[in-house]
Design a protein around this motif. Structure first.
Motif, PDB file in Angstrom:
ATOM      1  N   VAL A  35       0.860  -1.178   0.000  1.00 44.04           N
ATOM      2  CA  VAL A  35       0.000   0.000   0.000  1.00 44.04           C
ATOM      3  C   VAL A  35       0.899   1.230   0.000  1.00 44.04           C
ATOM      4  O   VAL A  35       1.683   1.426   0.904  1.00 44.04           O
ATOM      5  N   GLY A  36       0.812   2.054  -1.018  1.00 45.57           N
ATOM      6  CA  GLY A  36       1.621   3.257  -1.082  1.00 45.57           C
ATOM      7  C   GLY A  36       3.022   3.027  -1.601  1.00 45.57           C
ATOM      8  O   GLY A  36       3.772   3.961  -1.771  1.00 45.57           O
ATOM      9  N   GLY A  37       3.443   1.786  -1.835  1.00 48.49           N
ATOM     10  CA  GLY A  37       4.755   1.506  -2.392  1.00 48.49           C
ATOM     11  C   GLY A  37       5.891   1.557  -1.390  1.00 48.49           C
ATOM     12  O   GLY A  37       6.995   1.171  -1.695  1.00 48.49           O
ATOM     13  N   ARG A  38       5.661   2.032  -0.165  1.00 49.21           N
ATOM     14  CA  ARG A  38       6.755   2.169   0.786  1.00 49.21           C
ATOM     15  C   ARG A  38       6.470   1.410   2.075  1.00 49.21           C
ATOM     16  O   ARG A  38       7.132   1.616   3.067  1.00 49.21           O
ATOM     17  N   ASP A  39       5.488   0.566   2.076  1.00 53.09           N
ATOM     18  CA  ASP A  39       5.100  -0.149   3.276  1.00 53.09           C
ATOM     19  C   ASP A  39       5.765  -1.524   3.264  1.00 53.09           C
ATOM     20  O   ASP A  39       5.178  -2.508   2.857  1.00 53.09           O
ATOM     21  N   HIS A  40       7.024  -1.588   3.710  1.00 52.91           N
ATOM     22  CA  HIS A  40       7.752  -2.840   3.761  1.00 52.91           C
ATOM     23  C   HIS A  40       8.738  -2.780   4.918  1.00 52.91           C
ATOM     24  O   HIS A  40       9.019  -1.709   5.447  1.00 52.91           O
ATOM     25  N   PRO A  41       9.258  -3.917   5.337  1.00 52.32           N
ATOM     26  CA  PRO A  41      10.255  -3.899   6.415  1.00 52.32           C
ATOM     27  C   PRO A  41      11.483  -3.110   5.968  1.00 52.32           C
ATOM     28  O   PRO A  41      11.719  -2.924   4.772  1.00 52.32           O
ATOM     29  N   PRO A  42      12.297  -2.650   6.913  1.00 45.13           N
ATOM     30  CA  PRO A  42      13.499  -1.899   6.525  1.00 45.13           C
ATOM     31  C   PRO A  42      14.372  -2.719   5.585  1.00 45.13           C
ATOM     32  O   PRO A  42      14.582  -3.907   5.789  1.00 45.13           O
ATOM     33  N   ALA A  43      14.853  -2.065   4.559  1.00 45.85           N
ATOM     34  CA  ALA A  43      15.666  -2.747   3.552  1.00 45.85           C
ATOM     35  C   ALA A  43      17.043  -2.101   3.475  1.00 45.85           C
ATOM     36  O   ALA A  43      17.235  -0.958   3.876  1.00 45.85           O
ATOM     37  N   GLY A  44      17.977  -2.855   2.959  1.00 54.73           N
ATOM     38  CA  GLY A  44      19.312  -2.344   2.674  1.00 54.73           C
ATOM     39  C   GLY A  44      19.472  -2.263   1.171  1.00 54.73           C
ATOM     40  O   GLY A  44      19.290  -3.251   0.458  1.00 54.73           O
ATOM     41  N   ILE A  45      19.797  -1.081   0.671  1.00 52.38           N
ATOM     42  CA  ILE A  45      19.953  -0.879  -0.768  1.00 52.38           C
ATOM     43  C   ILE A  45      21.364  -0.352  -1.003  1.00 52.38           C
ATOM     44  O   ILE A  45      21.728   0.706  -0.485  1.00 52.38           O
ATOM     45  N   ALA A  46      22.144  -1.097  -1.744  1.00 52.21           N
ATOM     46  CA  ALA A  46      23.475  -0.639  -2.138  1.00 52.21           C
ATOM     47  C   ALA A  46      23.366  -0.150  -3.575  1.00 52.21           C
ATOM     48  O   ALA A  46      23.058  -0.914  -4.488  1.00 52.21           O
ATOM     49  N   LEU A  47      23.606   1.131  -3.766  1.00 52.20           N
ATOM     50  CA  LEU A  47      23.459   1.761  -5.074  1.00 52.20           C
ATOM     51  C   LEU A  47      24.853   1.994  -5.651  1.00 52.20           C
ATOM     52  O   LEU A  47      25.600   2.856  -5.189  1.00 52.20           O
ATOM     53  N   VAL A  48      25.234   1.178  -6.639  1.00 51.38           N
ATOM     54  CA  VAL A  48      26.536   1.288  -7.285  1.00 51.38           C
ATOM     55  C   VAL A  48      26.376   2.195  -8.497  1.00 51.38           C
ATOM     56  O   VAL A  48      25.642   1.870  -9.424  1.00 51.38           O
ATOM     57  N   VAL A  49      27.046   3.344  -8.466  1.00 53.97           N
ATOM     58  CA  VAL A  49      26.959   4.318  -9.554  1.00 53.97           C
ATOM     59  C   VAL A  49      28.312   4.366 -10.250  1.00 53.97           C
ATOM     60  O   VAL A  49      29.344   4.578  -9.616  1.00 53.97           O
ATOM     61  N   ASP A  50      28.304   4.168 -11.558  1.00 55.45           N
ATOM     62  CA  ASP A  50      29.529   4.203 -12.351  1.00 55.45           C
ATOM     63  C   ASP A  50      29.903   5.660 -12.615  1.00 55.45           C
ATOM     64  O   ASP A  50      29.402   6.291 -13.528  1.00 55.45           O
ATOM     65  N   ASN A  51      30.805   6.177 -11.791  1.00 57.50           N
ATOM     66  CA  ASN A  51      31.253   7.557 -11.970  1.00 57.50           C
ATOM     67  C   ASN A  51      32.715   7.596 -12.407  1.00 57.50           C
ATOM     68  O   ASN A  51      33.449   8.513 -12.067  1.00 57.50           O
TER      69      ASN A  51
END
Length: 181
Positions: free
Chosen positions: A44-60
């Protein structure tokens, strides 16, 4: 006699009205139970989930400073990384792992902090090793051990940035999402 028939009819109408009202309340109760149960299954709302870990690898890496069309490639990559964070919630922890700056520390950030860190990201003067950056992102998630975890790679996927994997290397069990520019 008229009095008896009239009171009988009025009493029957009251009973019918009570039955209809009771039926409506029962239907409403069933609908509320269904909605309550669906909330456990459907986001519901797209943000209703348990805490998550997101590693965002950006090619800079050095090639991310090149101009493609009328904008820098890095600007396009940062925009895509921001789009990837749209699903993140307030309780999620986000690590920004710049592939072109392996010496730069990655600390867990909140959503607003991560968006700010993305906006301040600059291209580096060295090439990027995406395989090593994804491995570093996985190690960060392993150390944090969140229940939900995901590695998001935002890159133009140049061949030079993807060295061949080491023989016998185990693949990571974490979901890896690749977002091209």
């Amino acid at each position: 006699l008229r009095y008896l028939t009239r009171t009988t009819q009025e009493h029957a109408q009251i009973i019918r009205l009570r039955q209809i009202l009771l039926l409506a309340l029962r239907v409403l109760a069933v609908i509320l139970l269904i909605v309550a149960g669906a909330r456990l299954v459907l986001p519901v709302g797209g943000r209703d989930h348990p805490p998550a870990g997101i590693a965002l690898v950006v090619d800079n890496g050095i090639t991310s400073g090149r101009i493609v069309g009328d904008a820098r490639l890095l600007d396009s990559l940062v925009h895509r990384a921001g789009e990837a964070l749209e699903r993140a919630g307030a309780r999620d922890r986000i690590w920004i792992v710049p592939a072109g700056e392996p010496w730069r520390p990655s600390v867990p950030l909140g959503l607003d902090e991560a968006l700010g860190a993305l906006a301040s990201l600059r291209h580096s003067d060295v090439g990027s090793d995406l395989t090593a950056a994804v491995a570093r992102a996985g190690a960060l998630l392993d150390a944090a051990a969140p229940e939900l975890r995901e590695i998001v790679l935002v890159s133009d996927l140049r061949r030079e940035a993807l060295p061949a994997p080491e023989p016998g290397a185990e693949p990571r069990p974490d979901p890896l999402t690749v977002a091209p520019p």
